[in-house]
Scaffold this active site. Structure first.
Site, PDB file in Angstrom:
ATOM      1  N   ARG A  35       0.823  -1.222   0.000  1.00  0.00           N
ATOM      2  CA  ARG A  35       0.000   0.000   0.000  1.00  0.00           C
ATOM      3  C   ARG A  35       0.851   1.263   0.000  1.00  0.00           C
ATOM      4  O   ARG A  35       0.466   2.267  -0.613  1.00  0.00           O
ATOM      5  CB  ARG A  35      -0.944  -0.011   1.197  1.00  0.00           C
ATOM      6  CG  ARG A  35      -2.058  -1.014   0.984  1.00  0.00           C
ATOM      7  CD  ARG A  35      -2.959  -1.093   2.166  1.00  0.00           C
ATOM      8  NE  ARG A  35      -4.126  -1.893   1.855  1.00  0.00           N
ATOM      9  CZ  ARG A  35      -4.833  -2.558   2.757  1.00  0.00           C
ATOM     10  NH1 ARG A  35      -4.475  -2.526   4.029  1.00  0.00           N
ATOM     11  NH2 ARG A  35      -5.876  -3.255   2.399  1.00  0.00           N
ATOM     12  N   LYS A 218     -19.903 -17.179   0.378  1.00  0.00           N
ATOM     13  CA  LYS A 218     -21.317 -16.959   0.691  1.00  0.00           C
ATOM     14  C   LYS A 218     -22.090 -16.197  -0.371  1.00  0.00           C
ATOM     15  O   LYS A 218     -21.620 -15.175  -0.866  1.00  0.00           O
ATOM     16  CB  LYS A 218     -21.418 -16.165   1.995  1.00  0.00           C
ATOM     17  CG  LYS A 218     -21.044 -16.970   3.203  1.00  0.00           C
ATOM     18  CD  LYS A 218     -21.264 -16.125   4.417  1.00  0.00           C
ATOM     19  CE  LYS A 218     -21.103 -16.930   5.679  1.00  0.00           C
ATOM     20  NZ  LYS A 218     -21.123 -16.048   6.839  1.00  0.00           N
ATOM     21  N   GLY A 374     -10.290  -9.479  -2.091  1.00  0.00           N
ATOM     22  CA  GLY A 374      -9.121 -10.047  -1.422  1.00  0.00           C
ATOM     23  C   GLY A 374      -8.657 -11.400  -1.910  1.00  0.00           C
ATOM     24  O   GLY A 374      -7.504 -11.558  -2.317  1.00  0.00           O
ATOM     25  N   GLY A 397     -13.646  -4.073  -0.470  1.00  0.00           N
ATOM     26  CA  GLY A 397     -15.000  -3.586  -0.183  1.00  0.00           C
ATOM     27  C   GLY A 397     -15.432  -2.520  -1.171  1.00  0.00           C
ATOM     28  O   GLY A 397     -16.570  -2.517  -1.647  1.00  0.00           O
TER      29      GLY A 397
HETATM   30  P1  AMP Z   1     -15.099 -14.662  -0.135  1.00  0.00           P
HETATM   31  O1  AMP Z   1     -14.399 -13.949   0.983  1.00  0.00           O
HETATM   32  O2  AMP Z   1     -16.573 -14.688  -0.013  1.00  0.00           O
HETATM   33  O3  AMP Z   1     -14.601 -14.260  -1.499  1.00  0.00           O
HETATM   34  O4  AMP Z   1     -14.727 -16.198   0.058  1.00  0.00           O
HETATM   35  C1  AMP Z   1     -13.422 -16.673  -0.061  1.00  0.00           C
HETATM   36  C2  AMP Z   1     -13.342 -17.979   0.641  1.00  0.00           C
HETATM   37  O5  AMP Z   1     -14.235 -18.905   0.067  1.00  0.00           O
HETATM   38  C3  AMP Z   1     -11.976 -18.628   0.583  1.00  0.00           C
HETATM   39  O6  AMP Z   1     -11.423 -18.612   1.862  1.00  0.00           O
HETATM   40  C4  AMP Z   1     -12.261 -20.040   0.102  1.00  0.00           C
HETATM   41  O7  AMP Z   1     -11.577 -21.027   0.845  1.00  0.00           O
HETATM   42  C5  AMP Z   1     -13.752 -20.174   0.351  1.00  0.00           C
HETATM   43  N1  AMP Z   1     -14.355 -21.199  -0.489  1.00  0.00           N
HETATM   44  C6  AMP Z   1     -14.378 -21.266  -1.819  1.00  0.00           C
HETATM   45  N2  AMP Z   1     -14.969 -22.402  -2.218  1.00  0.00           N
HETATM   46  C7  AMP Z   1     -15.345 -23.064  -1.119  1.00  0.00           C
HETATM   47  C8  AMP Z   1     -16.004 -24.308  -0.889  1.00  0.00           C
HETATM   48  N3  AMP Z   1     -16.376 -25.092  -1.882  1.00  0.00           N
HETATM   49  N4  AMP Z   1     -16.223 -24.661   0.391  1.00  0.00           N
HETATM   50  C9  AMP Z   1     -15.835 -23.873   1.405  1.00  0.00           C
HETATM   51  N5  AMP Z   1     -15.208 -22.696   1.254  1.00  0.00           N
HETATM   52  C10 AMP Z   1     -14.972 -22.293  -0.004  1.00  0.00           C
END
Ligand code: AMP
Length: 417
Positions: A35, A218, A374, A397
């Site tokens: 950064r 999610k 991220g 974000g």
């Molecule tokens: P996000 O912060 O929502 O972009 O989510 C990123 C996270 O999603 C990472 O830490 C991944 O390990 C997790 N992730 C991706 N695919 C899966 C999965 N099939 N089961 C559990 N976690 C997952």
């Protein structure tokens, strides 16, 4: 709007909002200076013109209180090294008028952590939202925030915002302060310009076919993004943990895979909306699953609608990747946010690594690709492909809010939107 490249800072004091929220170890040493390096082009341009710098940033979440562990004094030497000149430190960002007044062309003053003052974020302190007095407290804090911003503005002749990571916040230093400069004396920094241009390239000026790849854990955290993209993209690839909610909502057996039952109706709405809008929504068809959430767990590839009991989907299978490769390679614009598997585990990183390769390959053939958020940034970095995509956004974000279609207060305050 003034473009920083056309502006001459000679003899002027520039108040620059930077993002120096760098990670520190327990000894207060910087563990990643990306950064700081990111802000250098803007800062060097101002110094080279013969301007002086008043740098302001937040670090961590001190919640409106002084916290020595989050003092920007710890990074003064690193900023000096990055700029190649001495940097003076102002230990109270709201009492720096004298130090700022003394600045000569070419000199640099770094202000203490803005968030030591609650006025920076502008949230009332010590009162809950359901308290009947909250409304009054909020008004009072807003007034104090304006005063705080006015104080910061009084230090300088011109305001530059180069902190994209906080552009989605209406804080004193990111947005309110801009009200105290006229349109000819406020502008985006070079890093911020690049981020805004990259997002405009995909959200406003996309070449078609436009493909968005949305992964991660999610649905709930990216539902607004998905909905907004349905009006823009030709193809929407939904992978990773969030995909299982869509599979279950359609009657699939997903074993122990990650999912959000309460979002199943929304998932069905998204599928219906995609159909109605003619968007090719591509879900995973095959997953590599495991019996436990660990790198060394036994693996098998199965049809994603028939995951055996006791198993959970952890990565995209070859059949899914084959479909996605075709879509990605035919795209002219690509937006990628979120991994398509648990890429932190070596044995389940294959799918995400492949996506990174397809995006890099499409870029080589002329597609414009923006990677942000991220984990997908970490993924292209991990597979050594960061310099083979068009742009890697650093503002997680802020980027998500921009692709949700929201106006970023930090950008609006300067553009006057
Ligand atoms: P996000 O912060 O929502 O972009 O989510 C990123 C996270 O999603 C990472 O830490 C991944 O390990 C997790 N992730 C991706 N695919 C899966 C999965 N099939 N089961 C559990 N976690 C997952």
């Amino acid at each position: 709007m003034v473009n920083i490249n056309d502006f001459n800072f000679a003899g002027l004091k520039a108040l620059v909002r930077v993002d120096f929220n760098v990670p520190l170890n327990e000894n207060g040493q910087i563990t990643d200076d990306t950064r700081i390096r990111g802000a250098v082009p803007t800062l060097k341009k101002i110094l080279a013109d013969g301007g002086s710098l008043i740098l302001m940033s937040h670090m961590g979440k001190p919640k409106g209180k002084v916290n020595a562990k989050l003092s920007l004094g710890q990074i003064t030497d690193a900023v000096a090294a990055a700029l190649g000149c001495p940097v003076e430190f102002a230990p109270d960002c709201a009492q720096a008028g004298e130090a700022a007044a003394k600045l000569q062309p070419g000199q640099v003053l770094l202000l203490e952590n803005l968030r030591f003052y609650p006025e920076e974020e502008g949230k009332p302190v010590g009162i809950e939202k359901d308290d009947p007095a909250y409304g009054e407290a909020k008004k009072e804090m807003k007034r104090r925030q304006e005063d705080f911003a006015k104080t910061l503005a009084s230090y300088a002749d011109v305001y530059v915002n180069d902190a994209f990571g906080t552009a989605h916040r209406r804080h004193a230093s990111t947005a309110v302060v801009a009200d105290y400069f006229d349109a000819d004396h406020k502008m985006l920094g070079m890093l911020m310009e690049k981020e805004v241009a990259a997002i405009d390239n995909v959200m406003r000026n996309a070449q078609h076919p436009f493909t968005a790849i949305i992964g991660g854990s999610k649905v709930s955290s990216k539902l607004a993004v998905i909905k907004n993209l349905l009006d823009k993209v030709d193809n929407l690839i939904i992978g990773g943990g969030m995909g299982f909610t869509f599979i279950k909502a359609q009657g699939g057996s997903i074993g122990n895979s990650l999912h959000e039952d309460e979002l199943m109706p929304e998932a069905l709405n998204v599928l219906a909306a995609a159909k109605e809008k003619g968007v090719n929504l591509s879900l995973s068809v095959q997953t590599v699953c495991a019996q436990e959430f660990s790198n060394d767990a036994e693996r098998q590839a199965v049809d994603i609608y028939h995951i055996p009991d006791g198993w959970e989907g952890m990565d995209a299978g070859e059949e899914s990747l084959k479909n996605w490769k075709k879509i990605i390679l035919e795209s002219k614009t690509i937006l990628w946010n979120g991994p398509v598997g648990v890429f932190e585990f070596e044995n389940f990183a294959h799918g995400t690594g492949e996506i990174a390769k397809y995006v890099a390959e499409a870029t080589k053939h002329g597609a414009y690709s923006l990677v942000g958020g991220g984990d997908s940034v970490a993924a292209v970095g991990k597979f050594g492909l960061a310099d083979q995509v068009s742009y890697v956004s650093t503002g997680g974000g802020a980027m998500l809010e921009a692709i949700e279609g929201k106006t970023l207060p930090g950008v609006a305050a300067i553009k006057g939107e």
